[in-house]
Design a protein around this motif. Structure first.
Motif, PDB file in Angstrom:
ATOM      1  N   TRP A 108       0.858  -1.190   0.000  1.00 55.41           N
ATOM      2  CA  TRP A 108       0.000   0.000   0.000  1.00 55.41           C
ATOM      3  C   TRP A 108       0.884   1.226   0.000  1.00 55.41           C
ATOM      4  O   TRP A 108       1.930   1.219   0.660  1.00 55.41           O
ATOM      5  CB  TRP A 108      -0.887   0.003   1.258  1.00 55.41           C
ATOM      6  CG  TRP A 108      -1.894   1.103   1.264  1.00 55.41           C
ATOM      7  CD1 TRP A 108      -3.171   1.056   0.779  1.00 55.41           C
ATOM      8  CD2 TRP A 108      -1.714   2.445   1.736  1.00 55.41           C
ATOM      9  NE1 TRP A 108      -3.786   2.268   0.921  1.00 55.41           N
ATOM     10  CE2 TRP A 108      -2.912   3.150   1.516  1.00 55.41           C
ATOM     11  CE3 TRP A 108      -0.644   3.144   2.318  1.00 55.41           C
ATOM     12  CZ2 TRP A 108      -3.066   4.496   1.845  1.00 55.41           C
ATOM     13  CZ3 TRP A 108      -0.794   4.473   2.654  1.00 55.41           C
ATOM     14  CH2 TRP A 108      -1.999   5.137   2.416  1.00 55.41           C
ATOM     15  N   PRO A 109       0.551   2.287  -0.722  1.00 55.47           N
ATOM     16  CA  PRO A 109      -0.652   2.510  -1.506  1.00 55.47           C
ATOM     17  C   PRO A 109      -0.389   2.263  -2.991  1.00 55.47           C
ATOM     18  O   PRO A 109      -0.177   3.205  -3.765  1.00 55.47           O
ATOM     19  CB  PRO A 109      -0.950   3.989  -1.248  1.00 55.47           C
ATOM     20  CG  PRO A 109       0.432   4.619  -1.116  1.00 55.47           C
ATOM     21  CD  PRO A 109       1.332   3.548  -0.566  1.00 55.47           C
ATOM     22  N   TYR A 146      -7.733  -4.308  -3.801  1.00 52.54           N
ATOM     23  CA  TYR A 146      -6.774  -3.411  -4.443  1.00 52.54           C
ATOM     24  C   TYR A 146      -6.935  -3.526  -5.957  1.00 52.54           C
ATOM     25  O   TYR A 146      -7.221  -4.614  -6.485  1.00 52.54           O
ATOM     26  CB  TYR A 146      -5.332  -3.796  -4.098  1.00 52.54           C
ATOM     27  CG  TYR A 146      -4.882  -3.514  -2.692  1.00 52.54           C
ATOM     28  CD1 TYR A 146      -3.963  -2.503  -2.424  1.00 52.54           C
ATOM     29  CD2 TYR A 146      -5.350  -4.277  -1.629  1.00 52.54           C
ATOM     30  CE1 TYR A 146      -3.519  -2.261  -1.125  1.00 52.54           C
ATOM     31  CE2 TYR A 146      -4.917  -4.040  -0.326  1.00 52.54           C
ATOM     32  CZ  TYR A 146      -3.998  -3.031  -0.085  1.00 52.54           C
ATOM     33  OH  TYR A 146      -3.563  -2.798   1.192  1.00 52.54           O
ATOM     34  N   ILE A 268      -2.246   9.732  -0.828  1.00 53.07           N
ATOM     35  CA  ILE A 268      -1.271   8.835  -1.449  1.00 53.07           C
ATOM     36  C   ILE A 268       0.040   9.549  -1.757  1.00 53.07           C
ATOM     37  O   ILE A 268       1.129   9.010  -1.507  1.00 53.07           O
ATOM     38  CB  ILE A 268      -1.866   8.214  -2.727  1.00 53.07           C
ATOM     39  CG1 ILE A 268      -3.000   7.249  -2.356  1.00 53.07           C
ATOM     40  CG2 ILE A 268      -0.791   7.501  -3.550  1.00 53.07           C
ATOM     41  CD1 ILE A 268      -3.727   6.642  -3.540  1.00 53.07           C
ATOM     42  N   TYR A 298      -6.608   3.841  -8.168  1.00 57.02           N
ATOM     43  CA  TYR A 298      -7.409   3.812  -6.943  1.00 57.02           C
ATOM     44  C   TYR A 298      -8.759   4.490  -7.158  1.00 57.02           C
ATOM     45  O   TYR A 298      -9.795   4.013  -6.661  1.00 57.02           O
ATOM     46  CB  TYR A 298      -6.659   4.501  -5.796  1.00 57.02           C
ATOM     47  CG  TYR A 298      -5.762   3.581  -5.007  1.00 57.02           C
ATOM     48  CD1 TYR A 298      -6.260   2.856  -3.931  1.00 57.02           C
ATOM     49  CD2 TYR A 298      -4.420   3.421  -5.331  1.00 57.02           C
ATOM     50  CE1 TYR A 298      -5.447   2.011  -3.197  1.00 57.02           C
ATOM     51  CE2 TYR A 298      -3.603   2.579  -4.609  1.00 57.02           C
ATOM     52  CZ  TYR A 298      -4.111   1.871  -3.547  1.00 57.02           C
ATOM     53  OH  TYR A 298      -3.312   1.021  -2.830  1.00 57.02           O
ATOM     54  N   ILE A 304      -9.804   2.629  -2.374  1.00 56.40           N
ATOM     55  CA  ILE A 304      -9.011   3.158  -1.262  1.00 56.40           C
ATOM     56  C   ILE A 304      -9.539   2.626   0.072  1.00 56.40           C
ATOM     57  O   ILE A 304      -8.765   2.246   0.957  1.00 56.40           O
ATOM     58  CB  ILE A 304      -8.970   4.706  -1.276  1.00 56.40           C
ATOM     59  CG1 ILE A 304      -7.960   5.210  -0.245  1.00 56.40           C
ATOM     60  CG2 ILE A 304     -10.333   5.307  -1.081  1.00 56.40           C
ATOM     61  CD1 ILE A 304      -6.533   4.765  -0.480  1.00 56.40           C
ATOM     62  N   SER A 307      -8.662  -1.119   0.470  1.00 55.62           N
ATOM     63  CA  SER A 307      -7.223  -1.312   0.678  1.00 55.62           C
ATOM     64  C   SER A 307      -6.832  -0.981   2.110  1.00 55.62           C
ATOM     65  O   SER A 307      -6.026  -1.678   2.732  1.00 55.62           O
ATOM     66  CB  SER A 307      -6.417  -0.462  -0.313  1.00 55.62           C
ATOM     67  OG  SER A 307      -6.455   0.916   0.020  1.00 55.62           O
TER      68      SER A 307
END
Length: 389
Positions: A108-109, A146, A268, A298, A304, A307
């Motif tokens: 991540w991310p 994801y 992010i 994303y 988001i 995740s």
């Protein structure tokens, strides 16, 4: 009767014009917060830089071109564990007898995006000035929640469960034994592949050992291990607010981040800058197009929130799991710009560590920041284990 073996199907997503126009409209209508004068990045994402990035995202960024570039990777979807899993499966250019299957585990991310640059260097090393005998069959799945993989509708999956899915994916692709590599959460997934599926693993390579968890007597630790634990705790206190939110109340943050593309970019981009080897200048490690490709993935997939929920699942892993030692041959490449870099004593304590290197450049996203260096790290580490196939 249905076929017991899931069948991968080619997958090429294409964003609709309506989705892209909605994104641009939201970007142009961003309601900006105030910022103290000269705050820069000291309080989080620098507002001046974010305004510049959002303007480009709305009026200059060419998502269809980026989407087409990603479509050149051989991508598939397959049902596994009740979820549709998206993955790249790029076969080696070398003869089959010398090829090592390798699953690359992202964190991540990010998503499969993390490895987009390095895949051709691993599948066809001869075309990039390296030994053709070091070729890999490369598999890069998006974790559940994801990228283009399905979002779990029930409890989020923790790293051990994802490792089980990847073992099943490699079965589906016909790979009985294989290597694994990863960083960030992908480091955890690679570790659990080795712990829970030891008969399948040839060797495991990681770029970090994760945030340390130790439940024993600190007196049993070497001085450098104690210093590392203290340093990791200090890092968590100053830099770990995002992770605390992910572990505890991810759904609260998910509302704003799913509704506002500028907010998503802020969440992010701050991490891309802080965790890369960029000396404070994010565009030394990533171009605007590269940053926005990751963020747009994303946005368009709406992942988001899902995740972030994986952090909550991983926080519930029993402490005894953290004490288990990886017995498969383990290698670590500790890039200088990465976070919470572990000492050798800790690596030896937690794994059968046979190789540790410190490349000269790169950070937390090393496969994307320094693909040539990262590819050479993998080639060198896995070279002795090809005969174990």
């Amino acid at each position: 009767m249905p076929d017991a073996t899931p069948r991968p199907e080619p997958f090429t997503p294409q964003a609709s014009p309506a989705a892209l126009e909605d994104l641009r409209a939201r970007l142009r209508a961003t309601r900006w917060p105030d910022s103290p004068e000269d705050a820069g990045w000291s309080l989080g994402t620098d507002l001046t830089y974010l305004r510049e990035l959002v303007t480009y995202w709305a009026d200059g960024f060419d998502w269809p071109a980026q989407e087409a570039a990603l479509a050149r990777l051989p991508r598939f979807r397959v049902p596994l564990g009740g979820l549709g899993i998206h993955f790249v499966h790029a076969r080696a250019a070398a003869p089959a007898g010398s090829v090592l299957p390798l699953v690359l585990c992202h964190g991540w991310p990010d998503s499969f995006w993390r490895y987009a640059k390095v895949i051709p260097l691993l599948t066809d090393p001869g075309a990039h000035g390296a030994d053709p005998a070091d070729a890999f069959d490369v598999v890069v799945p998006d974790m559940p929640g994801y990228g283009y993989s399905d979002r779990p509708t029930g409890p989020p999956l923790a790293s051990p469960a994802v490792a089980g899915l990847w073992a099943g994916l490699m079965d589906t692709l016909g790979y009985r034994r294989f290597g694994a590599a990863g960083g960030d959460i992908g480091s955890h997934v690679s570790r659990y592949l080795a712990l829970d599926h030891p008969d399948r693993m040839v060797a495991v390579h990681r770029t970090d050992a994760g945030v340390p968890v130790f439940t024993g007597d600190p007196a049993d630790l070497a001085p450098e291990e104690r210093a590392w634990l203290d340093g990791a705790a200090a890092w968590g206190a100053t830099e770990g607010g995002y992770a605390a939110m992910h572990r505890t109340k991810p759904q609260t943050a998910a509302v704003g981040l799913t509704d506002s593309p500028a907010g998503l970019a802020a969440w992010i981009v701050e991490k891309l800058r802080a965790w890369s080897d960029c000396d404070g200048d994010i565009e030394r490690s990533f171009t605007k197009d590269e940053i926005l490709t990751n963020v747009t993935l994303y946005w368009l997939t709406g992942t988001i929130g899902s995740s972030m929920r994986m952090y909550r699942a991983n926080a519930a892993i029993p402490p005894a799991q953290h004490a288990r030692r990886v017995e498969a041959p383990a290698g670590f490449s500790l890039f200088p710009g990465d976070i919470v870099r572990p000492p050798r004593a800790w690596l030896d304590r937690t794994a059968n560590t046979v190789r540790v290197t410190e490349p000269p450049r790169g950070g937390h996203f090393a496969p994307f920041e320094e693909p040539e260096l990262y590819a050479e790290e993998l080639r060198a580490f896995f070279r002795p284990y090809r005969s174990a196939m």
